[in-house]
Write a protein that holds these residues in place. Sequence first.
Motif, PDB file in Angstrom:
ATOM      1  N   THR A 140       0.839  -1.207   0.000  1.00  0.00           N
ATOM      2  CA  THR A 140       0.000   0.000   0.000  1.00  0.00           C
ATOM      3  C   THR A 140       0.872   1.255   0.000  1.00  0.00           C
ATOM      4  O   THR A 140       0.960   1.958  -1.008  1.00  0.00           O
ATOM      5  N   VAL A 141       1.512   1.526   1.130  1.00  0.00           N
ATOM      6  CA  VAL A 141       2.418   2.676   1.280  1.00  0.00           C
ATOM      7  C   VAL A 141       3.551   2.216   2.203  1.00  0.00           C
ATOM      8  O   VAL A 141       3.452   1.156   2.821  1.00  0.00           O
ATOM      9  N   LEU A 180      -2.081   2.754  16.269  1.00  0.00           N
ATOM     10  CA  LEU A 180      -1.259   2.265  15.161  1.00  0.00           C
ATOM     11  C   LEU A 180      -1.756   0.896  14.695  1.00  0.00           C
ATOM     12  O   LEU A 180      -2.369   0.163  15.467  1.00  0.00           O
ATOM     13  N   ILE A 181      -1.438   0.562  13.454  1.00  0.00           N
ATOM     14  CA  ILE A 181      -1.788  -0.759  12.917  1.00  0.00           C
ATOM     15  C   ILE A 181      -0.676  -1.755  13.263  1.00  0.00           C
ATOM     16  O   ILE A 181       0.504  -1.467  13.075  1.00  0.00           O
ATOM     17  N   LEU A 222     -10.274  -4.426  12.334  1.00  0.00           N
ATOM     18  CA  LEU A 222     -10.344  -3.898  13.697  1.00  0.00           C
ATOM     19  C   LEU A 222     -11.057  -4.932  14.559  1.00  0.00           C
ATOM     20  O   LEU A 222     -12.208  -5.297  14.283  1.00  0.00           O
ATOM     21  N   VAL A 280      -7.839  -3.453  18.459  1.00  0.00           N
ATOM     22  CA  VAL A 280      -6.562  -3.344  17.755  1.00  0.00           C
ATOM     23  C   VAL A 280      -6.796  -3.488  16.246  1.00  0.00           C
ATOM     24  O   VAL A 280      -7.615  -4.304  15.814  1.00  0.00           O
TER      25      VAL A 280
END
Length: 306
Positions: free
Chosen positions: A32-33, A61-62, A97, A115
């Motif tokens: 993705t990025v 945060l992921i 999530l 999370v």
Amino acid sequence: MTKIIHAYSSDVVEVASDCLNSGGLVAIPTETVYGLAARADIDQAVARIFTVKGRPIGHPLILHIADLDELSRYTTDVPRTALVMASQCWPGPLTLLLRRSGEVSDLVTGGRDTVAIRVPANETTLRIIERCGHAIAAPSANKFGRVSPTNAQHVMADLGGEIDLVIDDDQCSIGVESTIIDFTRGEPQVLRPGGFPIEDLELVIGESIGAPTGESRASGMLASHYAPHGSVKLVSSLNEARELHENSPSSRILAHSEDLPLYAASLYSQMRQADIDGIDTIIAIIPPQHGLGIAIADRLIKASLA
Ligand code: TXA
Ligand code: MG
């Protein structure tokens, strides 16, 4: 000093995982990025992510894991539909999530009991996470509120000198952030449209995915985000774009609006290049509202509000 290591160098996995394991910050490529990674269980390292990005503490945060098997370590009460989605769409541009387990720190989740978690589709990054033996936390590797990076040069331009290591891989293939689906509120909801089209996810689970309800939960949902320095003006057709371009002295029309995957993949690079070239007005054609067009339109609208 920020070191740069090529994704194809033979010791990249060792060097990057050693750096993360000793509390360092590493810019990692994903489909993705680029992400700014720290080991999620080293609080000092995670705290440094917020400092370096200028991101307010409390913006969660992921978590990035190497494999679906790791999901149960960091989450609890995973609904069956979430498991179906994860097993069919990971590795890929999809974040779920879920309820968090005791393994996830308050710093990562901003004190929430949920999370955000995903398996990114980048071989080098997956091997790094695997060798770390623990999930990594990674927001996009840009300064807070700015355009996400889609190559190592973008990361260096934003964070060079402030982080320990950048992995120099090819350009990110998708170019917009992952789609975030919230499974903590009963029916699944889209928290952020992204690289995985909603229609495709609905086909996978055989049910529809709704709009978010309740208070704003994802920072990408803030009004102004993903913003270049030039002002972004939205139009609905190429004719309209050309007319505006002729009447605006320092303007540029973003290319590739007719090809959704290419528009997404080049969007942030084009915005950054326009800034480098000193363009005052970036003219963007809003794509049709299906597939990747939904995520592209979302980012363009947010960039236009800055
Ligand atoms: O594609 C991506 O998702 C990239 C790559 C690096 O994986 N990451 C990314 O991270 O876009 P970031 O931090 O720029 O955006 C993460 C989004 C934010 O909008 C954040 O608020 C939301 O995920 N998020 C994370 N944890 C959350 C939680 N527990 N509850 C609600 N939103 C959450
Ligand atoms: Mg971001």
